[in-house]
Design a protein around this motif. Structure first.
Motif, mmCIF file in Angstrom:
data_model
loop_
_atom_site.group_PDB
_atom_site.id
_atom_site.type_symbol
_atom_site.label_atom_id
_atom_site.label_comp_id
_atom_site.label_asym_id
_atom_site.label_seq_id
_atom_site.Cartn_x
_atom_site.Cartn_y
_atom_site.Cartn_z
ATOM 1 N N GLY A 84 68.399 19.782 12.683
ATOM 2 C CA GLY A 84 68.128 18.820 11.624
ATOM 3 C C GLY A 84 66.868 19.110 10.827
ATOM 4 O O GLY A 84 66.273 18.212 10.234
ATOM 5 N N ILE A 85 66.462 20.376 10.814
ATOM 6 C CA ILE A 85 65.238 20.781 10.116
ATOM 7 C C ILE A 85 65.623 21.733 8.988
ATOM 8 O O ILE A 85 66.058 22.857 9.242
ATOM 9 C CB ILE A 85 64.258 21.483 11.077
ATOM 10 N N PRO A 86 65.471 21.308 7.735
ATOM 11 C CA PRO A 86 65.811 22.201 6.624
ATOM 12 C C PRO A 86 64.757 23.309 6.459
ATOM 13 O O PRO A 86 63.571 23.028 6.337
ATOM 14 C CB PRO A 86 65.825 21.288 5.397
ATOM 15 N N SER A 87 65.211 24.540 6.458
ATOM 16 C CA SER A 87 64.274 25.664 6.293
ATOM 17 C C SER A 87 63.559 25.585 4.950
ATOM 18 O O SER A 87 62.387 25.972 4.844
ATOM 19 C CB SER A 87 65.001 26.996 6.451
ATOM 20 N N ALA A 88 64.229 25.063 3.933
ATOM 21 C CA ALA A 88 63.597 24.931 2.614
ATOM 22 C C ALA A 88 62.384 24.006 2.667
ATOM 23 O O ALA A 88 61.412 24.207 1.934
ATOM 24 C CB ALA A 88 64.613 24.425 1.593
ATOM 25 N N LEU A 89 62.420 23.021 3.541
ATOM 26 C CA LEU A 89 61.283 22.113 3.705
ATOM 27 C C LEU A 89 60.074 22.873 4.248
ATOM 28 O O LEU A 89 58.946 22.668 3.800
ATOM 29 C CB LEU A 89 61.678 20.971 4.644
ATOM 30 N N ILE A 90 60.304 23.768 5.192
ATOM 31 C CA ILE A 90 59.220 24.584 5.761
ATOM 32 C C ILE A 90 58.641 25.483 4.670
ATOM 33 O O ILE A 90 57.423 25.567 4.495
ATOM 34 C CB ILE A 90 59.721 25.438 6.939
ATOM 35 N N ASP A 91 59.538 26.155 3.944
ATOM 36 C CA ASP A 91 59.090 27.049 2.865
ATOM 37 C C ASP A 91 58.240 26.297 1.847
ATOM 38 O O ASP A 91 57.171 26.772 1.444
ATOM 39 C CB ASP A 91 60.287 27.684 2.162
ATOM 40 N N LYS A 92 58.699 25.119 1.447
ATOM 41 C CA LYS A 92 57.973 24.343 0.449
ATOM 42 C C LYS A 92 56.612 23.878 0.987
ATOM 43 O O LYS A 92 55.607 23.959 0.290
ATOM 44 C CB LYS A 92 58.809 23.145 0.005
ATOM 45 N N ALA A 93 56.585 23.403 2.227
ATOM 46 C CA ALA A 93 55.344 22.900 2.823
ATOM 47 C C ALA A 93 54.271 23.974 2.890
ATOM 48 O O ALA A 93 53.087 23.694 2.727
ATOM 49 C CB ALA A 93 55.617 22.347 4.216
ATOM 50 N N GLY A 111 47.219 24.418 11.503
ATOM 51 C CA GLY A 111 47.255 23.855 10.153
ATOM 52 C C GLY A 111 48.635 24.018 9.523
ATOM 53 O O GLY A 111 49.116 23.102 8.842
ATOM 54 N N ASP A 112 49.265 25.172 9.752
ATOM 55 C CA ASP A 112 50.631 25.387 9.246
ATOM 56 C C ASP A 112 51.580 24.353 9.832
ATOM 57 O O ASP A 112 52.369 23.743 9.117
ATOM 58 C CB ASP A 112 51.146 26.788 9.616
ATOM 59 N N LEU A 113 51.500 24.163 11.132
ATOM 60 C CA LEU A 113 52.401 23.221 11.804
ATOM 61 C C LEU A 113 52.117 21.785 11.362
ATOM 62 O O LEU A 113 53.041 20.985 11.226
ATOM 63 C CB LEU A 113 52.285 23.373 13.323
ATOM 64 N N ARG A 114 50.855 21.471 11.103
ATOM 65 C CA ARG A 114 50.500 20.137 10.608
ATOM 66 C C ARG A 114 51.094 19.902 9.216
ATOM 67 O O ARG A 114 51.627 18.834 8.926
ATOM 68 C CB ARG A 114 48.972 19.982 10.592
ATOM 69 N N ARG A 115 51.030 20.927 8.363
ATOM 70 C CA ARG A 115 51.627 20.805 7.016
ATOM 71 C C ARG A 115 53.143 20.598 7.111
ATOM 72 O O ARG A 115 53.714 19.802 6.372
ATOM 73 C CB ARG A 115 51.290 22.027 6.160
ATOM 74 N N VAL A 116 53.786 21.286 8.046
ATOM 75 C CA VAL A 116 55.225 21.100 8.238
ATOM 76 C C VAL A 116 55.499 19.693 8.767
ATOM 77 O O VAL A 116 56.425 19.018 8.306
ATOM 78 C CB VAL A 116 55.816 22.185 9.171
ATOM 79 N N ALA A 117 54.683 19.237 9.708
ATOM 80 C CA ALA A 117 54.859 17.878 10.244
ATOM 81 C C ALA A 117 54.708 16.846 9.132
ATOM 82 O O ALA A 117 55.500 15.896 9.044
ATOM 83 C CB ALA A 117 53.850 17.611 11.366
ATOM 84 N N ASN A 118 53.722 17.031 8.266
ATOM 85 C CA ASN A 118 53.529 16.110 7.137
ATOM 86 C C ASN A 118 54.732 16.148 6.193
ATOM 87 O O ASN A 118 55.185 15.109 5.706
ATOM 88 C CB ASN A 118 52.250 16.435 6.377
ATOM 89 N N ALA A 119 55.253 17.336 5.936
ATOM 90 C CA ALA A 119 56.410 17.475 5.049
ATOM 91 C C ALA A 119 57.641 16.808 5.667
ATOM 92 O O ALA A 119 58.425 16.167 4.962
ATOM 93 C CB ALA A 119 56.689 18.948 4.766
ATOM 94 N N LEU A 120 57.798 16.948 6.973
ATOM 95 C CA LEU A 120 58.908 16.278 7.653
ATOM 96 C C LEU A 120 58.792 14.761 7.483
ATOM 97 O O LEU A 120 59.772 14.086 7.160
ATOM 98 C CB LEU A 120 58.937 16.647 9.144
ATOM 99 N N ALA A 121 57.578 14.249 7.689
ATOM 100 C CA ALA A 121 57.351 12.806 7.563
ATOM 101 C C ALA A 121 57.629 12.333 6.135
ATOM 102 O O ALA A 121 58.285 11.306 5.926
ATOM 103 C CB ALA A 121 55.928 12.458 7.985
ATOM 104 N N GLU A 122 57.149 13.108 5.156
ATOM 105 C CA GLU A 122 57.386 12.750 3.751
ATOM 106 C C GLU A 122 58.871 12.778 3.401
ATOM 107 O O GLU A 122 59.315 12.089 2.494
ATOM 108 C CB GLU A 122 56.608 13.694 2.830
ATOM 109 N N ASP A 123 59.630 13.584 4.149
ATOM 110 C CA ASP A 123 61.071 13.701 3.922
ATOM 111 C C ASP A 123 61.860 12.655 4.720
ATOM 112 O O ASP A 123 63.092 12.690 4.736
ATOM 113 C CB ASP A 123 61.523 15.123 4.301
#
Length: 156
Positions: A84-93, A111-123
């Motif tokens: 349930g994790i879109p790869s495009a979300l990771i790329d964008k984050a 920091g990378d993982l935190r940015r991905v976590a934030n992007a997941l939350a925003e999504d």
């Protein structure tokens, strides 16, 4: 001048079915012995493509890295979707992937993982619900992407 897309795709096109999944496994494991057969198969394919494209030794190594990253991304994308994790979300984050900055990366940081976590939350996805397998896939995706684009810079 950048290489033609079909030249970069040579190894992907020539690869046997399932090699992308095996290369995804190499990005997920630290077991060099377990990864050796897939890496050897990729090396054989890359050598054939490199000879057809008249690549020098430095370009051959870069092409191997490019093909490894690109094919591993293909194998990882399917697994990320299953989690349930879109790869495009990771790329964008992280501003990585096709059409993004793709800053050189030698390791995945907190920091990378935190940015991905934030992007997941925003999504609308709860990062706390991402399984350890999911975080492993995210880390492997980031590493494969960095591998692919770092190598592509050598080939351009």
């Amino acid at each position: 001048m950048a290489r033609a897309p079909q030249a970069l795709a040579c190894a992907v096109i020539a690869a046997p079915e399932g090699l992308d999944a095996q290369l995804a496994d190499t990005m997920l494991t630290l077991d060099a012995e377990k990864s050796k057969p897939a890496l050897d198969a990729l090396r054989t394919i890359v050598e054939r493509c490199a000879a057809d494209q008249f690549l020098n030794d430095k370009e051959r190594e870069a092409y191997f890295g490019y093909a490894l990253g690109r094919m591993a991304r293909d194998g990882l994308d399917t697994r990320l979707k299953a989690e349930g994790i879109p790869s495009a979300l990771i790329d964008k984050a992280l501003d990585i992937g096709p059409g993004n900055a793709n800053n050189p990366a030698t390791q995945v940081t907190q920091g990378d993982l935190r940015r991905v976590a934030n992007a997941l939350a925003e999504d609308g996805r709860d990062p706390a619900k991402v399984t350890p397998v999911g975080w492993g896939l995210i880390t492997a995706w980031i590493a494969a992407t960095a591998q692919m684009f770092d190598a592509q810079r050598v080939l351009d």
